[in-house]
Each structure stands twice: as C-alpha cells, then as structure tokens.
Design a protein around this motif. Structure first.
Motif, PDB file in Angstrom:
ATOM      1  N   ILE A  46       0.834  -1.195   0.000  1.00  8.32           N
ATOM      2  CA  ILE A  46       0.000   0.000   0.000  1.00  8.32           C
ATOM      3  C   ILE A  46       0.873   1.251   0.000  1.00  8.32           C
ATOM      4  N   PHE A  58      -6.227   6.157   3.852  1.00  6.77           N
ATOM      5  CA  PHE A  58      -6.198   4.712   4.028  1.00  6.77           C
ATOM      6  C   PHE A  58      -6.410   4.365   5.500  1.00  6.77           C
ATOM      7  N   TYR A 103      -8.032  -1.958   0.871  1.00  4.99           N
ATOM      8  CA  TYR A 103      -7.195  -2.329  -0.268  1.00  4.99           C
ATOM      9  C   TYR A 103      -7.944  -2.112  -1.581  1.00  4.99           C
ATOM     10  N   THR A 161      -7.848   1.497  -2.416  1.00  2.13           N
ATOM     11  CA  THR A 161      -6.542   1.873  -2.957  1.00  2.13           C
ATOM     12  C   THR A 161      -6.444   1.527  -4.438  1.00  2.13           C
TER      13      THR A 161
END
Length: 306
Positions: free
Chosen positions: A224, A246, A273, A276
């Motif tokens: 990430i 995040f 996730y 992202t």
C-alpha cells in the motif's frame, strides 16, 4: 465532537506507518530507484524493534533497531540494483520474500507475546517531560516525529539544492553523472533512507499500534505504501493525505465489523485495499499527469561511472 476527534486520531494512528514507509519510498524513487521490497523491510523492522523493546522496555532502542535493520536490508537491495544493476522489480520482489521469511523465522519464539509497557515507556519517557508531556500523552511521539519528517522532506525536496540534485538524478542518471554528481552515492543514500523509514513504519505497527507480535502483522501495508507514492504522484503532501485516507478506511472497516452491518467480514477487511486499487486506476487513467510526475529514470539500471 469528542467521538469525531477520537475517530480522526484513530485514522491518524492507523495511517502513520504508511506515512513513514511512503515518504521513505518517495525519496528512494526520486533518485531513480524502484524498491518494491518495502513489505519485507517493514517486517524486519517490526520484529527487530519489537524484540528490542520486549527485552529492554525502551521505545527508542526499538526504533533504532528497526531503522538499522530496515536500512541494512535496503542497502543489500542497493548492492543488487545499483552496483550490480540487477532488474529493480526482480530484486525488490526477492527482498520482500526474504524479509517476510526472515522475519517469520526470527520472530517465531515471540509469536503471541505482548508488550506490557507503562504509558511512560510506550512514549519513550516523553510524557514525563515538563510542559510538553501532555502533548505526548495525547499524540504518540512517533506521530509527532512523522509530522516533523514530513515537513522536513517537503522542504528538502522543494526548497533545497540537495533536493533538486536528488530529483535531477531521478530524471536522468546519465545527465547527472555527466555534470559530475555522485549518482551512485546519492542513490545509495536515498535507498538506505527508504529502508530506515520502512523499518520505523514496521516498529510502529508492532510496538505502538498492536503491541503484540504475530506473523503477517504488516498485512500488505508495504505494498500500500508503494501504491501511495503513485497515488501521491511523487509529492510528499499527497502522501500525507493518502496515508490518512487509508487509515480512515481501516478504522471504518473495523467500525463496520463492530456494528454488525450484515456485510461479510472478509469484504470489510478488503475494503481499504479495494479503495486503494480504485484510486490508482483512476489516477493512472490521466496519462499526462503520470508522465509529468514520474521520475524519468525510475527503475532503470544504467551504465554510469558512479
């Protein structure tokens, strides 16, 4: 209002390790080096720092151990990518695999162990400092340090000659070498710095965020962090925003599980996730932005004098 501030602080805490790792990777990539081994360096930093704090009870010794271990691993990557000119992607993936495996092996005796630290120990003794102690009680010293590092790196990359040289190396290693800049030395320093920051990110997770050691504790945050650098288009300010976004998604996912919304836990766990990935897809569609932002020599091993 109190609940909102608590949620915001929780998002900051969750995003802090990403901020450390992303800022370190940003400096590394600004020099033209693509290090995909952030996950492995964070794992090594997490176990080295946790073990040091577990034995000594001293936060700063843990941070030192984590930073040094991450830096050593990064320099090993530098030997492959910079001196031996191994493909950056291949070397980075090997570093991740090595770091995760070594961390699991070294940390096996500590699996399930937790840290029993006082508030003063967990803050590195700074809560006892007159006048400013309450500040470190409300916000952990490593969070304050991340803000100072962010400000320093922003100033370094945008307002100093050394930052301009770093960016010049990342844009064209051959041109920078022809001018007389010590390209390999600059790349080694940037790579080592990225490793130190990844190590500190790891110890923040194992000591401050969870205070327990278990395999898989990093949980993909290294990847990430690499993605955040792209999301930030190699700008420190956007790294800060992306890390906390995040972190906010992580807290929202935990709240969703606690509130029992009827959504499968596996889907909630994947939400940060997934968010992202969506952001990266949207950003990558803007070819002009990516072309203007990405360091031109990123990931390229060129034949230079050094």
């Amino acid at each position: 209002m109190t609940e909102l501030l608590a949620l915001m602080l929780a998002a900051v805490v969750a995003g802090t390790p990403l901020l450390y790792a992303a800022l370190g990777e940003l400096i590394t990539e600004r020099s033209g080096i693509l290090n995909l081994g952030v996950e492995g360096m964070m794992v090594i930093g997490a176990i080295a720092g946790f073990a040091a704090v577990y034995v000594t009870g001293n936060l700063w010794l843990g941070v030192l151990a984590a930073g040094l271990s991450g830096g050593v691993l990064a320099l090993a990557f530098g030997v492959l990518a910079i001196s031996l000119r191994v493909n950056h992607v291949a070397a980075g993936l090997a570093l991740t695999i090595f770091g995760i495996s070594l961390g699991a092996y070294v940390g096996k005796p500590l699996v399930g162990q937790s840290l029993s630290l006082t508030e003063a120990q967990l803050s590195g003794g700074l809560t006892n400092v007159p006048l400013v102690g309450p500040l470190f009680s409300a916000v952990h010293p490593l969070i304050w340090l991340s803000w100072l590092l962010f400000a320093g790196l922003w100033f370094f990359t945008t307002r100093t000659r050394a930052g301009l040289v770093l960016r010049a190396v990342g844009e064209s290693t051959t041109s920078a070498d022809a001018i007389g800049y010590p390209v390999m030395r600059i790349q080694y320093l940037a790579t080592g710095f990225g490793g130190v920051m990844a190590g500190i990110a790891g110890v923040f997770i194992s000591v401050v965020y969870t205070s327990i050691w278990t395999e898989g504790i990093i949980a993909g945050r290294g990847w990430i962090a690499v993605a955040l650098v792209i999301f930030a288009t190699w700008r420190p300010g956007r790294c800060l925003v992306g890390a906390y976004l995040f972190g906010g998604m992580t807290i929202a996912e935990l709240l969703g599980q606690v509130m029992d919304l009827g959504i499968p836990t596996e889907f909630l766990s994947a939400t940060p996730y997934l968010a992202t990935v969506i952001v990266l897809v949207l950003i990558s569609r803007k070819d002009s932005t990516m072309r203007l932002s990405v360091p031109a020599s990123l990931g390229k091993s060129l034949d230079i004098k050094g």
